[in-house]
Motif scaffolding. Structure first.
Motif, mmCIF file in Angstrom:
data_model
loop_
_atom_site.group_PDB
_atom_site.id
_atom_site.type_symbol
_atom_site.label_atom_id
_atom_site.label_comp_id
_atom_site.label_asym_id
_atom_site.label_seq_id
_atom_site.Cartn_x
_atom_site.Cartn_y
_atom_site.Cartn_z
ATOM 1 N N PRO A 215 0.806 -1.224 0.000
ATOM 2 C CA PRO A 215 0.000 0.000 0.000
ATOM 3 C C PRO A 215 0.838 1.271 0.000
ATOM 4 O O PRO A 215 0.469 2.268 -0.642
ATOM 5 N N GLU A 216 1.999 1.232 0.696
ATOM 6 C CA GLU A 216 2.889 2.411 0.686
ATOM 7 C C GLU A 216 3.329 2.749 -0.737
ATOM 8 O O GLU A 216 3.314 3.904 -1.146
ATOM 9 N N ALA A 217 3.721 1.703 -1.475
ATOM 10 C CA ALA A 217 4.195 1.925 -2.853
ATOM 11 C C ALA A 217 3.075 2.482 -3.723
ATOM 12 O O ALA A 217 3.294 3.404 -4.527
ATOM 13 N N ILE A 218 1.879 1.939 -3.571
ATOM 14 C CA ILE A 218 0.752 2.407 -4.393
ATOM 15 C C ILE A 218 0.433 3.858 -4.052
ATOM 16 O O ILE A 218 0.248 4.705 -4.946
ATOM 17 N N GLU A 219 0.409 4.165 -2.760
ATOM 18 C CA GLU A 219 0.104 5.548 -2.357
ATOM 19 C C GLU A 219 1.166 6.517 -2.863
ATOM 20 O O GLU A 219 0.848 7.607 -3.352
ATOM 21 N N GLU A 220 2.430 6.110 -2.757
ATOM 22 C CA GLU A 220 3.519 6.976 -3.227
ATOM 23 C C GLU A 220 3.396 7.241 -4.736
ATOM 24 O O GLU A 220 3.544 8.369 -5.202
ATOM 25 N N LEU A 221 3.094 6.178 -5.468
ATOM 26 C CA LEU A 221 2.977 6.298 -6.923
ATOM 27 C C LEU A 221 1.836 7.239 -7.308
ATOM 28 O O LEU A 221 1.995 8.120 -8.162
ATOM 29 N N ARG B 44 -5.421 -13.107 1.767
ATOM 30 C CA ARG B 44 -5.453 -12.252 2.968
ATOM 31 C C ARG B 44 -4.559 -11.024 2.790
ATOM 32 O O ARG B 44 -4.847 -9.958 3.332
ATOM 33 N N ILE B 45 -3.463 -11.179 2.039
ATOM 34 C CA ILE B 45 -2.591 -10.021 1.782
ATOM 35 C C ILE B 45 -3.343 -9.007 0.926
ATOM 36 O O ILE B 45 -3.368 -7.806 1.224
ATOM 37 N N VAL B 46 -4.007 -9.486 -0.125
ATOM 38 C CA VAL B 46 -4.744 -8.566 -1.000
ATOM 39 C C VAL B 46 -5.833 -7.848 -0.203
ATOM 40 O O VAL B 46 -5.984 -6.615 -0.295
ATOM 41 N N ARG B 47 -6.565 -8.587 0.610
ATOM 42 C CA ARG B 47 -7.658 -7.959 1.387
ATOM 43 C C ARG B 47 -7.114 -6.921 2.364
ATOM 44 O O ARG B 47 -7.734 -5.877 2.599
ATOM 45 N N SER B 48 -5.958 -7.218 2.927
ATOM 46 C CA SER B 48 -5.358 -6.266 3.860
ATOM 47 C C SER B 48 -4.909 -4.990 3.130
ATOM 48 O O SER B 48 -5.063 -3.882 3.658
ATOM 49 N N VAL B 49 -4.388 -5.141 1.929
ATOM 50 C CA VAL B 49 -3.979 -3.971 1.128
ATOM 51 C C VAL B 49 -5.210 -3.105 0.813
ATOM 52 O O VAL B 49 -5.176 -1.877 0.947
ATOM 53 N N VAL B 50 -6.296 -3.764 0.424
ATOM 54 C CA VAL B 50 -7.541 -3.042 0.119
ATOM 55 C C VAL B 50 -7.948 -2.197 1.324
ATOM 56 O O VAL B 50 -8.264 -1.005 1.206
ATOM 57 N N LYS B 51 -7.897 -2.827 2.497
ATOM 58 C CA LYS B 51 -8.322 -2.164 3.730
ATOM 59 C C LYS B 51 -7.413 -0.963 4.041
ATOM 60 O O LYS B 51 -7.883 0.127 4.341
ATOM 61 N N ARG B 52 -6.110 -1.202 3.941
ATOM 62 C CA ARG B 52 -5.170 -0.115 4.268
ATOM 63 C C ARG B 52 -5.312 1.065 3.323
ATOM 64 O O ARG B 52 -5.095 2.210 3.708
ATOM 65 N N LEU B 53 -5.666 0.776 2.060
ATOM 66 C CA LEU B 53 -5.832 1.861 1.090
ATOM 67 C C LEU B 53 -7.217 2.499 1.204
ATOM 68 O O LEU B 53 -7.460 3.554 0.619
ATOM 69 N N ASN C 87 -12.040 0.301 -2.951
ATOM 70 C CA ASN C 87 -13.176 -0.547 -3.281
ATOM 71 C C ASN C 87 -12.654 -1.952 -3.622
ATOM 72 O O ASN C 87 -11.920 -2.118 -4.597
ATOM 73 N N PRO C 88 -13.030 -2.987 -2.848
ATOM 74 C CA PRO C 88 -12.490 -4.335 -3.099
ATOM 75 C C PRO C 88 -12.791 -4.864 -4.496
ATOM 76 O O PRO C 88 -12.058 -5.708 -5.004
ATOM 77 N N ASP C 89 -13.871 -4.373 -5.124
ATOM 78 C CA ASP C 89 -14.208 -4.851 -6.471
ATOM 79 C C ASP C 89 -13.126 -4.503 -7.493
ATOM 80 O O ASP C 89 -13.087 -5.060 -8.583
ATOM 81 N N LYS C 90 -12.273 -3.545 -7.128
ATOM 82 C CA LYS C 90 -11.219 -3.141 -8.064
ATOM 83 C C LYS C 90 -9.960 -3.990 -7.916
ATOM 84 O O LYS C 90 -8.946 -3.691 -8.537
ATOM 85 N N PHE C 91 -10.022 -5.015 -7.061
ATOM 86 C CA PHE C 91 -8.854 -5.873 -6.822
ATOM 87 C C PHE C 91 -9.178 -7.312 -7.224
ATOM 88 O O PHE C 91 -9.495 -8.143 -6.373
#
Ligand code: COA
Length: 321
Positions: free
Chosen positions: A225-231, A253-262, A265-269
């Motif tokens: 999530p840090e990398a995505i936010e920085e980008l 579980r990693i993907v779901r956690s990234v969705v949450k931290r960002l 919308n989970p539908d976009k993952f």
């Protein structure tokens, strides 16, 4: 110049191992594996399938999808940690198999972040005007590196290949961030399966993938999530402007956690690890190909690709479809 993806392809081995099959090899259960990882099945190479044969098939379908002839390809980069042969490299074997006579070919290893590093490298060649058409491939036969007696790793991985064709053009957008964290290298390792190691015993555990799963998990859920936010911040874009986030398919579980931290919308993952497990550098292009073939990607929309893996390394790329 900016490379735009004009074709995608993928290829997975025919052999299919579900969680029941793994229960014959290690003390585990379908319920545990599904709940902790999201994986139900993985494709496993058999009957002479190689990293290069999967890569070539994925490349051919990507060329077909993009309407590009093999002779038009100037550059082939394959990301892989499991080339099978050290020489010739997988990309040269692909060149031969598909007849891409005019291509310059090399492989690159950045483990599960490899496809992103290969994409960045191809984009840099295209941006400088050195090449116009590039094949970027992620291909793995991880089953060769998997210790089928180790339940903490063998449940995760699978074999497969994905490919994209990039064409240089005047319009579009490409931006990226990547990081490597060598001091955490010992968290996910696989010693070279060379003669010295075989002398120590062909089945020595260090010649298979070894992992501190919890540490990798912690790393991924904070750094991705840090990398995505920085980008997005760097490109002055908002999360709402992104049609899809195509993440490395290591663990649901990693993907779901990234969705949450960002707060996204989970539908976009989209996810497909249920079917393939973690195919390392192949996982992002296999998923990308699925979305493309389903007609889910629309020209002019933005997508973000993001991954992490051994090194440790991680990164994210933003591109206009
Ligand atoms: N089946 C059943 N039980 C298992 C098991 C298996 N396959 N593997 C481990 N366990 C057990 C452990 O022995 C432990 O038992 P204990 O509590 O009695 O000691 C328990 O399950 C929990 O183990 P733990 O390692 O804490 O599980 P976890 O929730 O961290 O899940 C991973 C393990 C590997 C699934 C998880 O850490 C993960 O996915 N990490 C990221 C790995 C990754 O993505 N690697 C690739 C990076 S590119």
């Amino acid at each position: 110049m900016i490379g735009k993806i004009c074709g995608t392809g993928s290829c997975v081995p025919k052999g299919l191992w579900d969680n029941q099959k793994l229960m014959e090899l290690v003390d585990t259960s379908d319920e545990w594996v599904r709940e902790r990882t999201g994986v139900a099945r993985r494709h496993i190479a058999e009957n002479g399938e190689t990293t290069a044969s999967l890569a070539a098939e994925a490349a051919l379908t990507a060329l077909q999808n993009g309407g590009i002839r093999a002779e038009q390809v100037d550059l082939i980069i394959t990301a892989t940690v499991s080339p099978g042969d050290l020489m010739p490299n997988v990309s040269c074997q692909v060149q031969k198999k598909i007849g891409a006579l005019n291509a310059t070919c090399f492989d690159l290893n950045a483990a599960c972040t490899g496809f992103l590093f290969a994409l960045n490298t191809a984009q840099a060649y295209l941006a400088r005007g050195i090449y116009q058409t590039a094949l970027v491939i992620g291909a793995e036969i991880l089953s060769d590196l998997t210790n089928w007696k180790d339940r903490s790793t063998c449940i995760l991985f699978g074999d497969g290949a994905g490919a994209v064709v990039l064409r240089a053009g005047e319009t579009g957008k490409y931006a990226q961030v990547t990081y490597s964290t060598g001091e955490k290298g010992n968290v996910l390792t696989c010693a070279c399966r060379n003669q010295k190691r075989y002398a120590a015993g062909a089945d020595a555990p260090e010649t298979y993938m070894q992992m501190d799963g919890r540490e990798v998990f912690r790393f991924a859920v904070s750094r991705v999530p840090e990398a995505i936010e920085e980008l997005l911040k760097k490109e002055e874009m908002h999360i709402e402007q992104i049609a899809y986030f195509i993440l490395h398919q290591a663990n649901e579980r990693i993907v779901r956690s990234v969705v949450k931290r960002l707060g996204a919308n989970p539908d976009k993952f989209p996810m497909n690890m249920e079917e393939y497990g973690n195919t390392s550098s192949a996982s992002i292009p296999i998923l990308l190909n699925e979305l493309n073939r389903k007609g889910m990607l629309r020209r002019g929309e933005y997508i973000v690709l993001s991954g992490f893996g051994a090194g440790l390394s991680y990164g994210a790329s933003l591109m206009e479809w």
